[in-house]
Design a protein around this motif. Structure first.
Motif, PDB file in Angstrom:
ATOM      1  N   UNK A 173       0.826  -1.204   0.000  1.00  0.00           N
ATOM      2  CA  UNK A 173       0.000   0.000   0.000  1.00  0.00           C
ATOM      3  C   UNK A 173       0.862   1.255   0.000  1.00  0.00           C
ATOM      4  N   UNK A 174       1.929   1.240   0.794  1.00  0.00           N
ATOM      5  CA  UNK A 174       2.832   2.391   0.852  1.00  0.00           C
ATOM      6  C   UNK A 174       3.535   2.600  -0.488  1.00  0.00           C
ATOM      7  N   UNK A 175       3.981   1.521  -1.124  1.00  0.00           N
ATOM      8  CA  UNK A 175       4.623   1.626  -2.445  1.00  0.00           C
ATOM      9  C   UNK A 175       3.673   2.240  -3.463  1.00  0.00           C
ATOM     10  N   UNK A 176       2.417   1.781  -3.460  1.00  0.00           N
ATOM     11  CA  UNK A 176       1.433   2.300  -4.401  1.00  0.00           C
ATOM     12  C   UNK A 176       1.207   3.789  -4.191  1.00  0.00           C
TER      13      UNK A 176
ATOM     14  N   UNK B  31       5.159   0.434  -8.478  1.00  0.00           N
ATOM     15  CA  UNK B  31       4.426  -0.749  -8.933  1.00  0.00           C
ATOM     16  C   UNK B  31       5.313  -1.983  -8.777  1.00  0.00           C
ATOM     17  N   UNK B  32       5.517  -2.455  -7.538  1.00  0.00           N
ATOM     18  CA  UNK B  32       6.385  -3.613  -7.322  1.00  0.00           C
ATOM     19  C   UNK B  32       5.882  -4.834  -8.085  1.00  0.00           C
TER      20      UNK B  32
ATOM     21  N   UNK C 286       0.525 -32.160  -6.186  1.00  0.00           N
ATOM     22  CA  UNK C 286      -0.008 -31.413  -5.049  1.00  0.00           C
ATOM     23  C   UNK C 286       0.663 -30.038  -5.011  1.00  0.00           C
ATOM     24  N   UNK C 287      -0.123 -28.959  -5.038  1.00  0.00           N
ATOM     25  CA  UNK C 287       0.413 -27.598  -5.014  1.00  0.00           C
ATOM     26  C   UNK C 287       0.080 -26.944  -3.673  1.00  0.00           C
ATOM     27  N   UNK C 288       1.125 -26.474  -2.971  1.00  0.00           N
ATOM     28  CA  UNK C 288       0.936 -25.811  -1.684  1.00  0.00           C
ATOM     29  C   UNK C 288       1.645 -24.458  -1.623  1.00  0.00           C
ATOM     30  N   UNK C 289       2.311 -24.076  -2.695  1.00  0.00           N
ATOM     31  CA  UNK C 289       3.166 -22.888  -2.667  1.00  0.00           C
ATOM     32  C   UNK C 289       2.474 -21.670  -3.272  1.00  0.00           C
ATOM     33  N   UNK C 290       2.936 -20.485  -2.864  1.00  0.00           N
ATOM     34  CA  UNK C 290       2.563 -19.231  -3.516  1.00  0.00           C
ATOM     35  C   UNK C 290       3.745 -18.805  -4.370  1.00  0.00           C
ATOM     36  N   UNK C 291       3.602 -18.882  -5.684  1.00  0.00           N
ATOM     37  CA  UNK C 291       4.629 -18.423  -6.610  1.00  0.00           C
ATOM     38  C   UNK C 291       4.255 -17.079  -7.239  1.00  0.00           C
ATOM     39  N   UNK C 292       2.952 -16.787  -7.292  1.00  0.00           N
ATOM     40  CA  UNK C 292       2.442 -15.488  -7.748  1.00  0.00           C
ATOM     41  C   UNK C 292       1.494 -14.972  -6.674  1.00  0.00           C
ATOM     42  N   UNK C 293       1.796 -13.794  -6.138  1.00  0.00           N
ATOM     43  CA  UNK C 293       0.934 -13.176  -5.126  1.00  0.00           C
ATOM     44  C   UNK C 293       0.148 -12.063  -5.804  1.00  0.00           C
ATOM     45  N   UNK C 294      -1.174 -12.233  -5.894  1.00  0.00           N
ATOM     46  CA  UNK C 294      -2.038 -11.232  -6.525  1.00  0.00           C
ATOM     47  C   UNK C 294      -2.557 -10.308  -5.429  1.00  0.00           C
ATOM     48  N   UNK C 295      -2.039  -9.098  -5.405  1.00  0.00           N
ATOM     49  CA  UNK C 295      -2.401  -8.132  -4.375  1.00  0.00           C
ATOM     50  C   UNK C 295      -3.455  -7.165  -4.908  1.00  0.00           C
ATOM     51  N   UNK C 296      -3.882  -6.237  -4.066  1.00  0.00           N
ATOM     52  CA  UNK C 296      -4.813  -5.201  -4.495  1.00  0.00           C
ATOM     53  C   UNK C 296      -4.173  -4.242  -5.491  1.00  0.00           C
TER      54      UNK C 296
END
Length: 271
Positions: A146-149, A154-155, A189-199
């Motif tokens: 939020x602070x970056x935005x 645009x990280x 089986x997938x348990x990882x976050x490789x792409x984090x979709x933020x606001x």
């Protein structure tokens, strides 16, 4: 050896920008650009192989010197990555002290979520001061995004160590204290976050072996660059006896084009 560039700020938007019809124009005050710099750092490796080692037949390889050059070139790249990601300030050096570049953590001043008593770095001249370690929580990452935005950034990439890569994957389905969501497709089986979709957009999540282990870097990658003065030069050194030596050398620095685009979550449990 003091690599320099400029960064700029377009200013703050105003909802009250309204002018009277027919009035003379008023000059808009300009904001001066800021001149920044970072010293180049010289890193090297010097493999040495005896004449006998080069003449005998070695198991699994030909010329032993070629093999050592290849091996030490990879280690030199790891050294460079460690320096670029480090929490250290720039140093001009002297006849008896080597120049050092300022690592990325000493540039990240604006968007930081730190533990108690932690202090952010500043423009390559002040290193981040560690605070009290705590567990990684999604709220910390959200605050930095939020602070970056709000600062115009645009990280697009998140770097974490191995421990916090797994801690971040536990965000799915209840946070760090809850179970990770599992997606099962046949035997996969997938348990990882490789792409984090933020606001504020999608970010790749990458583990890093060479970064500061207590930190999470939230970076807009095109706002950083490696500036090279010498890029992996190989120089045979004079013989001083019954052996051969080669100096593999790189002179480089980190260019931080605008640190407001990126951020850091630090003082995290690292293991």
């Amino acid at each position: 050896t003091n690599h320099e560039w400029q960064t700029d700020d377009i200013g703050t938007a105003s909802a009250t920008n309204a002018v009277i019809e027919g009035n003379d124009a008023t000059t808009t005050a300009a904001t001066a650009s800021v001149r920044l710099g970072n010293y180049t750092q010289i890193s090297d490796k010097v493999p040495r192989v005896t004449r006998t080692q080069r003449q005998v037949n070695s198991a699994g390889r030909g010329d032993e010197l070629d093999y050592q050059i290849m091996k030490m070139s990879k280690l030199l790249k790891n050294d460079m990555e460690s320096a670029l990601l480090a929490n250290k300030v720039k140093a001009a050096g002297s006849e008896s002290v080597a120049r050092e570049l300022a690592g990325i953590e000493s540039w990240l001043a604006t968007n930081a979520d730190l533990g108690t008593s932690g202090v952010a770095g500043s423009l390559g001249t002040t290193a981040r001061v560690s605070g009290t370690d705590r567990a990684l929580a999604e709220s910390q990452l959200k605050a930095v995004l939020s602070s970056c935005y709000n600062e115009g950034g645009n990280p697009d990439t998140i770097f974490v160590n191995a421990f916090n890569k797994q801690a971040m994957s536990a965000f799915v389905g209840g946070g760090t204290s809850g179970p990770a969501q599992r997606t099962v497709t046949g035997s996969r089986v997938e348990t990882a976050i490789d792409i984090y979709v933020s606001d504020f957009g999608s970010l790749a999540v990458l583990p890093s072996r060479h970064m500061v282990t207590e930190s999470m870097l939230v970076l807009e990658m095109d706002m950083f660059a490696i500036a090279s003065l010498a890029e992996f030069e190989e120089t045979p050194l004079a013989k001083t006896g019954d052996s051969d030596r080669v100096q593999i050398l790189s002179e480089y620095t980190l260019e931080s084009r605008n640190e407001k685009s990126s951020g850091i979550v630090s003082d995290l449990n690292a293991a």
